[in-house]
Design a protein around this motif. Structure first.
Motif, PDB file in Angstrom:
ATOM      1  N   ALA A  37       0.871  -1.428  -0.012  1.00 10.22           N
ATOM      2  CA  ALA A  37      -0.067   0.230   0.142  1.00 10.22           C
ATOM      3  C   ALA A  37       0.690   1.201  -0.043  1.00 10.22           C
ATOM      4  CB  ALA A  37      -1.001  -0.069   1.043  1.00 10.22           C
ATOM      5  N   CYS A  38       0.471   2.358  -0.721  1.00  6.98           N
ATOM      6  CA  CYS A  38       1.186   3.570  -0.961  1.00  6.98           C
ATOM      7  C   CYS A  38       0.441   4.737  -1.100  1.00  6.98           C
ATOM      8  CB  CYS A  38       2.198   3.408  -1.899  1.00  6.98           C
ATOM      9  SG  CYS A  38       3.417   4.931  -1.718  1.00  6.98           S
ATOM     10  N   ASN A  39       0.585   5.791  -0.182  1.00  2.99           N
ATOM     11  CA  ASN A  39      -0.215   7.272  -0.735  1.00  2.99           C
ATOM     12  C   ASN A  39       0.232   7.839  -2.031  1.00  2.99           C
ATOM     13  OD1 ASN A  39       2.357   7.610   0.598  1.00  2.99           O
ATOM     14  ND2 ASN A  39       1.591   9.431   1.210  1.00  2.99           N
ATOM     15  N   LEU A  40       1.291   7.185  -2.612  1.00  2.92           N
ATOM     16  CA  LEU A  40       1.971   8.014  -3.856  1.00  2.92           C
ATOM     17  C   LEU A  40       1.861   6.970  -5.092  1.00  2.92           C
ATOM     18  CD1 LEU A  40       4.988   9.714  -2.643  1.00  2.92           C
ATOM     19  CD2 LEU A  40       2.678  10.553  -2.566  1.00  2.92           C
ATOM     20  N   ARG A  41       1.841   7.588  -6.401  1.00  2.03           N
ATOM     21  CA  ARG A  41       2.079   6.668  -7.462  1.00  2.03           C
ATOM     22  C   ARG A  41       3.074   7.304  -8.164  1.00  2.03           C
ATOM     23  NH1 ARG A  41      -0.668   4.083  -4.791  1.00  2.03           N
ATOM     24  NH2 ARG A  41      -2.805   3.272  -5.139  1.00  2.03           N
ATOM     25  N   CYS A  42       4.127   6.906  -7.867  1.00  2.00           N
ATOM     26  CA  CYS A  42       5.511   7.386  -8.606  1.00  2.00           C
ATOM     27  C   CYS A  42       5.470   6.864  -9.957  1.00  2.00           C
ATOM     28  CB  CYS A  42       6.589   7.292  -7.775  1.00  2.00           C
ATOM     29  SG  CYS A  42       6.516   8.056  -6.113  1.00  2.00           S
ATOM     30  N   LYS A  43       6.239   7.585 -10.945  1.00  2.18           N
ATOM     31  CA  LYS A  43       6.167   7.199 -12.143  1.00  2.18           C
ATOM     32  C   LYS A  43       6.900   6.031 -12.466  1.00  2.18           C
ATOM     33  CE  LYS A  43       5.601  11.124 -15.393  1.00  2.18           C
ATOM     34  NZ  LYS A  43       5.255  12.563 -14.560  1.00  2.18           N
ATOM     35  N   HIS A  44       8.100   5.847 -11.896  1.00  6.54           N
ATOM     36  CA  HIS A  44       9.066   4.861 -11.949  1.00  6.54           C
ATOM     37  C   HIS A  44       8.749   3.570 -11.456  1.00  6.54           C
ATOM     38  CE1 HIS A  44      10.148   6.602  -8.314  1.00  6.54           C
ATOM     39  NE2 HIS A  44      11.197   5.869  -7.995  1.00  6.54           N
ATOM     40  N   CYS A  45       7.820   3.584 -10.505  1.00  4.98           N
ATOM     41  CA  CYS A  45       7.497   2.559  -9.505  1.00  4.98           C
ATOM     42  C   CYS A  45       6.567   1.320  -9.973  1.00  4.98           C
ATOM     43  CB  CYS A  45       6.921   3.047  -8.137  1.00  4.98           C
ATOM     44  SG  CYS A  45       6.885   1.732  -6.889  1.00  4.98           S
ATOM     45  N   ALA A  46       7.196   0.134  -9.956  1.00  7.96           N
ATOM     46  CA  ALA A  46       6.318  -0.995 -10.429  1.00  7.96           C
ATOM     47  C   ALA A  46       5.280  -1.416  -9.552  1.00  7.96           C
ATOM     48  CB  ALA A  46       7.487  -2.324 -10.404  1.00  7.96           C
ATOM     49  N   THR A 116      11.467   5.448   2.983  1.00  3.72           N
ATOM     50  CA  THR A 116      10.193   6.139   3.127  1.00  3.72           C
ATOM     51  C   THR A 116      10.268   7.339   2.131  1.00  3.72           C
ATOM     52  OG1 THR A 116       8.750   7.346   4.437  1.00  3.72           O
ATOM     53  CG2 THR A 116      11.090   7.741   5.064  1.00  3.72           C
ATOM     54  N   ASN A 117       8.979   7.636   1.606  1.00  9.15           N
ATOM     55  CA  ASN A 117       8.968   8.597   0.595  1.00  9.15           C
ATOM     56  C   ASN A 117       8.827  10.223   1.418  1.00  9.15           C
ATOM     57  OD1 ASN A 117       6.229   9.027   1.506  1.00  9.15           O
ATOM     58  ND2 ASN A 117       5.379   7.749  -0.063  1.00  9.15           N
ATOM     59  N   GLY A 118       8.713   9.867   2.851  1.00 10.19           N
ATOM     60  CA  GLY A 118       9.035  11.083   3.563  1.00 10.19           C
ATOM     61  C   GLY A 118       7.617  11.912   3.953  1.00 10.19           C
ATOM     62  N   ILE A 143       7.913  13.506 -10.762  1.00  8.78           N
ATOM     63  CA  ILE A 143       8.033  11.990 -10.701  1.00  8.78           C
ATOM     64  C   ILE A 143       7.048  11.468  -9.411  1.00  8.78           C
ATOM     65  CG2 ILE A 143       9.581  10.218  -9.875  1.00  8.78           C
ATOM     66  CD1 ILE A 143      11.869  12.025 -11.161  1.00  8.78           C
ATOM     67  N   ARG A 144       6.853  12.345  -8.539  1.00 10.87           N
ATOM     68  CA  ARG A 144       6.182  11.548  -7.373  1.00 10.87           C
ATOM     69  C   ARG A 144       4.901  11.873  -7.047  1.00 10.87           C
ATOM     70  NH1 ARG A 144       8.971   8.355  -3.372  1.00 10.87           N
ATOM     71  NH2 ARG A 144      10.612   7.642  -4.484  1.00 10.87           N
ATOM     72  N   GLY A 145       4.399  13.273  -7.501  1.00  9.51           N
ATOM     73  CA  GLY A 145       3.383  14.063  -7.279  1.00  9.51           C
ATOM     74  C   GLY A 145       3.159  15.297  -6.556  1.00  9.51           C
TER      75      GLY A 145
HETATM   76  S1  SF4 Z   1       8.353   4.711  -5.072  1.00  8.96           S
HETATM   77 FE1  SF4 Z   1       6.592   5.963  -4.700  1.00  8.96          FE
HETATM   78  S2  SF4 Z   1       4.897   4.422  -5.432  1.00  8.96           S
HETATM   79 FE2  SF4 Z   1       6.607   3.351  -5.126  1.00  8.96          FE
HETATM   80  S3  SF4 Z   1       6.231   2.646  -2.941  1.00  8.96           S
HETATM   81 FE3  SF4 Z   1       7.704   4.228  -2.905  1.00  8.96          FE
HETATM   82  S4  SF4 Z   1       6.172   6.397  -2.544  1.00  8.96           S
HETATM   83 FE4  SF4 Z   1       5.070   4.491  -3.082  1.00  8.96          FE
END
Ligand code: SF4
Ligand SMILES: C[S@@+](CC[C@H](N)C(=O)[O-])C[C@H]1O[C@@H](n2cnc3c(N)ncnc32)[C@H](O)[C@@H]1O
Length: 309
Positions: A37-46, A116-118, A143-145
């Motif tokens: 689970a994550c609160n972000l949807r980063c461009k590079h993340c599978a 962490t995404n911080g 990239i991260r929002g």
């Molecule tokens: S890289 Fe971005 S989308 Fe992937 S887990 Fe970390 S914060 Fe979430």
């Protein structure tokens, strides 16, 4: 349980190194991917790319996490890292990441950290924090929002944690922003340094070409000499240019537990196309440690293995 003394830690790491030379391949690190689970949807993340296909509730329970922490500790792992998804938003009922850190401490891990995404709260009790920083504000947010950079910096302002490191994934959108990112880290009194990684595809369309990677590594070697706080060791930077690292990778140095409770005696990406294109600096540093590279052993042990809160 109090943290193991530096002497005890050194002795253990030395014993682990000698045993590995004798062919005993035991994990030193236990990486727990506690949920996706994550609160972000980063461009590079599978993980973000596959978020729709991840079944709900695919998350380690506290009890399962505790069991796995203990099992890997007994096998020899003494460094514990929590990963996700975003570890800071993990919950099992009333329990959160702080409870997992406390449990790792109770079991006896020497060093505990998380990535962490911080954007969430900082868990001060962790020995090491690895924050993701993919560029200056505009590029990081691209990239991260929107707003993520400012939220990260505001959270860093609030902490006096002594062991915060930044991780940058170098890809096409931030290719010309690496130096600027290193300067941001240097100017920020809270972050100790910047670790450069290349994107591990997918996605392929924003992965650098080999020529672009050569340029990044040559530049980074120069910037290190100019005292920019790039943490990768010199040899590891050069080894980032070995495109297919799968034969060299000491995949067994870290065990992995996935959110469904499945366990891997090494990197879960082993044998995949992503593995062949792996851009993670840490696996280069692991290999160099095992090869007895003194610079890597000294730098990495000071930064991670012996870090104390
Ligand atoms: S890289 Fe971005 S989308 Fe992937 S887990 Fe970390 S914060 Fe979430
Ligand atoms: C999967 S995230 C989990 C922790 C946290 N959510 C974060 O973003 O830091 C861990 C690290 O992997 C990096 N990462 C994500 N996708 C990647 C990719 N395709 N290649 C290389 N690194 C990647 C992230 O930038 C982050 O630094």
């Amino acid at each position: 349980m109090p943290q193991a003394s530096t002497f005890r830690q050194y002795s253990y790491y030395a014993g682990w190194f000698i045993r590995s030379k004798l062919g005993m391949k035991r994990p030193l690190v236990n990486t727990m991917i506690i949920h996706y689970a994550c609160n972000l949807r980063c461009k590079h993340c599978a993980i973000a790319a596959n978020a729709d296909q991840i079944p709900e509730g695919n998350s380690l329970t506290f009890d399962a996490a505790s069991r796995e922490m203990k099992a890997e500790f007994d096998k020899g792992a003494k460094i514990l890292f929590f990963e996700g998804g975003e570890p800071t938003i993990w919950k099992d009922g009333e329990r959160g990441l702080g409870d997992l850190i406390a449990e790792g401490r109770r079991i006896g891990y020497y060093v505990i950290g998380y990535t962490t995404n911080g954007t969430g709260r900082i868990f001060e009790e962790s020995d090491v924090l690895s924050i993701s920083l993919d560029g200056p504000r505009e590029v990081h947010d691209q990239i991260r929002g929107p707003g993520v950079y400012d939220q990260l910096m505001a959270n860093l302002e609030k902490t006096d944690h002594p062991n915060i490191f930044a991780n940058m994934v170098v890809m096409k959108p931030n290719l010309d922003k690496i130096r600027e990112t290193a300067e941001i880290v240097k100017a920020n009194g809270k972050i100790r340094g910047l670790m450069l990684n290349f994107l591990t595809p997918p996605p392929y369309d924003i992965t650098l070409s080999h020529e672009e990677k050569v340029q990044v590594v040559n530049d980074a070697l120069q910037w290190r000499k100019q005292k920019l706080p790039i943490l990768n060791t010199e040899r590891a930077l050069k080894e980032l240019l070995i495109e297919d690292y799968s034969e060299k990778c000491p995949y067994w140095v870290s065990s992995f537990t996935l959110p469904d409770g499945s366990k891997h005696g090494g990197c879960p990406m082993q044998g995949t196309d992503s593995c062949k294109n792996c851009g993670f600096d840490a696996v280069r540093e692991y290999r160099l440690i095992l090869a007895g590279n003194v610079q890597t052993i000294t730098k990495m042990s000071r930064r991670f293995a012996l870090s104390k809160r």
